[in-house]
Design a protein around this motif. Structure first.
Motif, PDB file in Angstrom:
ATOM      1  N   ASP A  50       1.212  -1.120   0.260  1.00 52.91           N
ATOM      2  CA  ASP A  50      -0.156   0.026   0.077  1.00 52.91           C
ATOM      3  C   ASP A  50       0.679   1.175   0.172  1.00 52.91           C
ATOM      4  OD1 ASP A  50      -2.358  -0.599  -0.190  1.00 52.91           O
ATOM      5  OD2 ASP A  50      -2.428  -1.397   2.002  1.00 52.91           O
ATOM      6  N   ILE A  52       2.419   1.750  -3.819  1.00 49.97           N
ATOM      7  CA  ILE A  52       1.701   2.517  -4.176  1.00 49.97           C
ATOM      8  C   ILE A  52       1.769   3.885  -4.344  1.00 49.97           C
ATOM      9  CG2 ILE A  52      -1.135   2.502  -5.275  1.00 49.97           C
ATOM     10  CD1 ILE A  52      -0.932  -0.782  -4.263  1.00 49.97           C
ATOM     11  N   THR A  99       1.150  -0.334 -11.934  1.00 42.36           N
ATOM     12  CA  THR A  99      -0.153  -0.979 -12.838  1.00 42.36           C
ATOM     13  C   THR A  99       0.370  -2.581 -12.183  1.00 42.36           C
ATOM     14  OG1 THR A  99      -1.380  -0.152 -14.660  1.00 42.36           O
ATOM     15  CG2 THR A  99      -1.241  -2.902 -14.457  1.00 42.36           C
ATOM     16  N   ARG A 116      -0.550  -3.101  -7.841  1.00 43.54           N
ATOM     17  CA  ARG A 116      -1.546  -2.568  -7.648  1.00 43.54           C
ATOM     18  C   ARG A 116      -2.531  -4.194  -7.937  1.00 43.54           C
ATOM     19  NH1 ARG A 116      -3.536   2.569 -10.678  1.00 43.54           N
ATOM     20  NH2 ARG A 116      -3.703   3.791  -9.255  1.00 43.54           N
ATOM     21  N   LYS A 175      -1.147  -5.718  -3.997  1.00 49.59           N
ATOM     22  CA  LYS A 175      -2.208  -5.294  -3.567  1.00 49.59           C
ATOM     23  C   LYS A 175      -2.947  -6.831  -3.322  1.00 49.59           C
ATOM     24  CE  LYS A 175      -4.872  -1.605  -1.223  1.00 49.59           C
ATOM     25  NZ  LYS A 175      -5.743  -0.895  -2.014  1.00 49.59           N
TER      26      LYS A 175
END
Length: 245
Positions: free
Chosen positions: A162, A165, A201, A204, A207
């Motif tokens: 997190d 990102i 991308t 993510r 995650k």
């Protein structure tokens, strides 16, 4: 003592297209970086100025010019040659942070990229003209990208995807603002944003999805496959889950 490097180069053959880096312990007992090049080896100090020199009795040319600016005050201005000296010093740090990046030394990359970003800011403030300022500022998007990558990789090592990102999103926004503020919309500027965007991308995907995200993903697939009864069940499950939250 022989000054011939043939044995050293033979034991560490150059591989085209590969960034070859290693750490060694110097004769002074300090750790150093070596970067293999097609025509030889580039050796750098791990700390301070990469070439080990102390111009004007201080650690770096940037430190020397900063002291001059503080002493001179509002009338201080960098000559074209002085900007060139700062830029040449910045290239040394560029080589080192590339080598450190290859070794996964994220703290070292963060330190050296921040140092060059500080130099860009200093030159932009005190250069005699816009052309001199842009001679270094043009590299800011790339250095910002490398700084962002190092910070995000450090977060990933701590299992905090997190945070990684968010750091990449922040980096993309900062580079975009710089490009917009300086009206530089060329491909070279956009490439850093594209590179970070592609990495974002991928991040993510790493995650973990929340229960709601998982149900939404399954619902999309059910609709695509025309499994309408299953889609209805998933909608009910989503409503129930959203009420609980």
């Amino acid at each position: 003592m022989s000054f011939d490097l043939s044995d050293l180069l033979r034991d560490w053959p150059y591989e085209p297209g590969q960034l070859q880096v290693r750490k060694i312990t110097g004769s002074d007992g300090r750790e150093k970086l070596q970067l293999r090049l097609d025509m030889g080896v580039l050796q750098m100090e791990m700390n301070g100025r990469p070439d080990g020199r102390e111009p004007h009795g201080v650690e770096t040319e940037l430190e020397h010019q900063t002291e001059r600016a503080e002493q001179t005050g509002a009338d201080f201005e960098l000559s074209e040659d002085e900007v060139g000296e700062l830029q040449a010093e910045g290239v040394q740090y560029y080589h080192r942070y590339l080598a450190l990046f290859q070794l996964g030394d994220w703290q070292g990359v963060i330190r050296d990229t921040k140092r060059n970003l500080d130099m860009f800011t200093f030159v932009a403030k005190y250069a005699a003209d816009d052309e001199s300022a842009w001679s270094v500022q043009q590299f800011r998007p790339y250095v910002m990208m490398m700084n962002t990558r190092a910070k995000a990789n450090l977060a990933i090592e701590k299992d905090d995807v997190d945070a990684a990102i968010k750091l990449v999103e922040k980096g993309i926004a900062a580079i975009g603002k710089f490009v917009k503020d300086h009206n530089r919309d060329g491909e070279a500027d956009a490439s850093e944003i594209k590179s970070l965007g592609e990495w974002l991308t991928e991040l993510r995907k790493l995650k973990p999805m929340t229960p709601v995200e998982k149900l939404n993903r399954e619902l999309e697939r059910a609709v695509e496959d025309e499994k309408y009864e299953r889609a209805a069940e998933l909608r009910d499950a989503l409503k129930a889950l959203q009420k609980k939250s």
